[in-house]
Design an enzyme around this catalytic site. Structure first.
Site, PDB file in Angstrom:
ATOM      1  CG  HIS A   1      -1.920   3.733  -2.083  1.00 46.06           C
ATOM      2  ND1 HIS A   1      -3.012   3.449  -2.862  1.00 46.06           N
ATOM      3  CD2 HIS A   1      -2.017   2.932  -0.986  1.00 46.06           C
ATOM      4  CE1 HIS A   1      -3.757   2.532  -2.274  1.00 46.06           C
ATOM      5  NE2 HIS A   1      -3.164   2.184  -1.129  1.00 46.06           N
TER       6      HIS A   1
ATOM      7  CG  HIS B   1      -4.171   1.893   3.940  1.00 41.06           C
ATOM      8  ND1 HIS B   1      -4.100   3.112   3.289  1.00 41.06           N
ATOM      9  CD2 HIS B   1      -4.187   0.952   2.960  1.00 41.06           C
ATOM     10  CE1 HIS B   1      -4.091   2.913   1.981  1.00 41.06           C
ATOM     11  NE2 HIS B   1      -4.149   1.611   1.763  1.00 41.06           N
TER      12      HIS B   1
ATOM     13  CG  ASP C   1      -1.939  -1.170   1.116  1.00 42.44           C
ATOM     14  OD1 ASP C   1      -2.827  -1.102   0.247  1.00 42.44           O
ATOM     15  OD2 ASP C   1      -1.812  -2.136   1.897  1.00 42.44           O
TER      16      ASP C   1
ATOM     17  CG  ASP D   1      -3.499  -1.174  -3.618  1.00 38.54           C
ATOM     18  OD1 ASP D   1      -3.769  -1.642  -4.739  1.00 38.54           O
ATOM     19  OD2 ASP D   1      -4.376  -0.941  -2.765  1.00 38.54           O
TER      20      ASP D   1
ATOM     21  CG  HIS E   1      -5.947   1.622  -5.199  1.00 41.73           C
ATOM     22  ND1 HIS E   1      -6.217   2.966  -5.284  1.00 41.73           N
ATOM     23  CD2 HIS E   1      -6.647   1.181  -4.136  1.00 41.73           C
ATOM     24  CE1 HIS E   1      -7.037   3.323  -4.309  1.00 41.73           C
ATOM     25  NE2 HIS E   1      -7.306   2.252  -3.593  1.00 41.73           N
TER      26      HIS E   1
ATOM     27  CG  ASP F   1      -7.163  -4.126   0.311  1.00 43.17           C
ATOM     28  OD1 ASP F   1      -7.092  -2.945  -0.062  1.00 43.17           O
ATOM     29  OD2 ASP F   1      -8.151  -4.836   0.111  1.00 43.17           O
TER      30      ASP F   1
END
Length: 453
Positions: free
Chosen positions: A11, A183, A9, A50, A86, A181
């Site tokens: 991102h 957080h 994650d 992600d 994502h 996934d």
């Protein structure tokens, strides 16, 4: 013994608050994880999905990620990863590009052995497709085994995936599940297997108040934790500070009191969230945000939680306010998918920070169930709507989920009630509903994977 950094994650490419500085922060956090990996000489970096915030990362985000992965490669440290929701596309994945460049290994049902540990992967799978999974993994002869997966697994928050089912139906006995996934970092033991989330590497939502970090996981017969086979330690990352200011205004107090409370904090280069409650005077959020910026804040957001009187008369039944909403929905020619979105926005069980991810998942599920896009066609206004928006027909109700404590998404700003977040949600829905572009010119300046592969 095998020592790996477990992260996820990241991102990369998320322009939180539409800020280019925040966009760089997400790449910097990923780079900090890699710096630690190189300095500590771990055996591998395991990424649980992600990596990117969007399925169409822009060129600077791709080039920045490649640069970071090259540093790992130069140090001889493998990068093992799965695909998250994502970044998932219907064709090839960006992770495939990095694998072709020799910078990453995409995990799957075949073991990838590092040291004395076999690693397997399970990409994000929509809820509607999980019943078809058989969890068949190839054999291995390593001392330990770990499954890297992306999803919201039990017993953690917003779970929609049965962890025990995965473990009991798998052909391999896993010593650990390294997840992404959700957080929020956390660790639990399920069916004699350690299951853990490292959390996101940057705050993708104001709900993510605790510090960010990653896991150091050691597979060793003499490990100190748990069953003496797996040891999980959390390591912190130095990320941009978030400052949270709560102000309860008493009668007669107003904006000056809010400024006074804001001034008590160190705002230098911080993201500042101010929440106003109480019985005091009206406050102008924009004025407070400007004041915080003048005090050194990178970004400031003010939320006034108090009720204010509307200028006009609103015809709402206070015995059941939902009646007013349902009456208005009955007048609108909303498609089935649009009603899914409407329900996700209003559901009490979906936190504000997770609305965007919930909407995205439900749209994806509709796409899976209705290949002809029939769910996206407008319906007549004579359709009767009951119980929060369910149409009186035999359409299956999508599985509800709370999204991640992100963020998931979540990534996902708790500004989901603002115009900014609504625009982002609409963009995500459009991306989910449209087929992958094959013409580079059709991506509005964004790079398509086909240009690289």
């Amino acid at each position: 013994m095998t020592r790996v950094i477990h992260t996820g994650d990241t991102h990369v490419g998320y322009s939180q608050y539409h800020s280019p500085v925040r966009r760089q922060d997400f790449l910097d956090a990923f780079e900090a994880v890699v710096d630690d990996a190189v300095d500590d000489g771990v055996d591998a970096v395991v990424h649980a999905g992600d990596l990117f915030h969007d399925r169409r990362p822009e060129l600077p985000d791709l080039m920045g990620t490649i640069s970071v992965l090259r540093r790992l490669d130069d140090a001889g440290i493998p990068f093992l990863a799965v695909v998250g929701n994502h970044e998932s596309t219907r064709g090839g994945q960006w992770l495939d590009l990095f694998e072709r460049l020799g910078l990453a290994t995409r995990l799957g049902d075949e073991p990838v052995v590092v040291g004395d540990t076999a690693f397997y992967g399970l990409d994000h799978v929509p809820v509607s497709r999980r019943d078809d999974l058989d969890y068949a993994f190839a054999d291995h002869d390593a001392d330990y085994a770990a499954l890297v997966a992306h999803g919201l697994f039990e017993p953690f928050g917003y779970a929609d995936w049965d962890t025990e089912t995965v473990l009991t139906e798998s052909d391999v006995d896993f010593d650990a599940m390294l997840l992404g996934d959700n957080h929020t970092p956390d660790t639990a033991e399920v069916a004699d297997t350690w299951v853990t989330y490292p959390g996101s590497t940057e705050r993708a939502s104001a709900s993510e108040r605790e510090g960010r970090g990653y896991n150091l996981v050691v597979f060793d017969a003499d490990a100190a934790g748990g069953d003496d086979r797996v040891e999980i330690r959390r390591r912190a990352l130095d990320t941009r500070p978030f400052v949270f200011v709560s102000v309860e205004l008493r009668e007669g107090e107003g904006e000056s009191r809010v400024r006074e409370r804001v001034r008590e904090h160190d705002l230098a280069e911080a993201v500042v969230h101010v929440e106003v409650t109480g019985e005091g005077e009206p406050v102008t959020p924009a004025a407070v945000e400007e004041f915080a910026s003048d005090e050194g804040a990178l970004i400031a957001r003010v939320t006034d939680r108090r009720e204010v009187d509307a200028d006009g008369e609103v015809d709402v039944s206070f015995a059941d306010p939902e009646d007013a909403v349902r009456d208005r929905l009955d007048e609108m020619a909303l498609s089935t998918a649009a009603r899914d979105v409407e329900r996700a926005v209003r559901e009490d069980g979906v936190p504000d920070a997770n609305v965007r991810e919930t909407v995205k998942r439900r749209i994806e599920e509709r796409l899976d169930e209705d290949g002809d896009l029939g769910a996206f066609e407008a319906v007549g206004t004579d359709v009767e709507v009951v119980d929060g928006g369910d149409e009186r027909d035999d359409l299956d109700e999508p599985d509800g989920d709370g999204g991640e404590s992100r963020g998931r998404d979540e990534p996902d700003d708790d500004e989901s009630k603002t115009e900014e977040s609504n625009a982002e949600e609409s963009s995500d829905e459009a991306d989910s509903a449209e087929p992958d572009d094959t013409d580079p010119a059709s991506t509005d300046g964004q790079v398509s994977m086909e240009d690289y592969l």
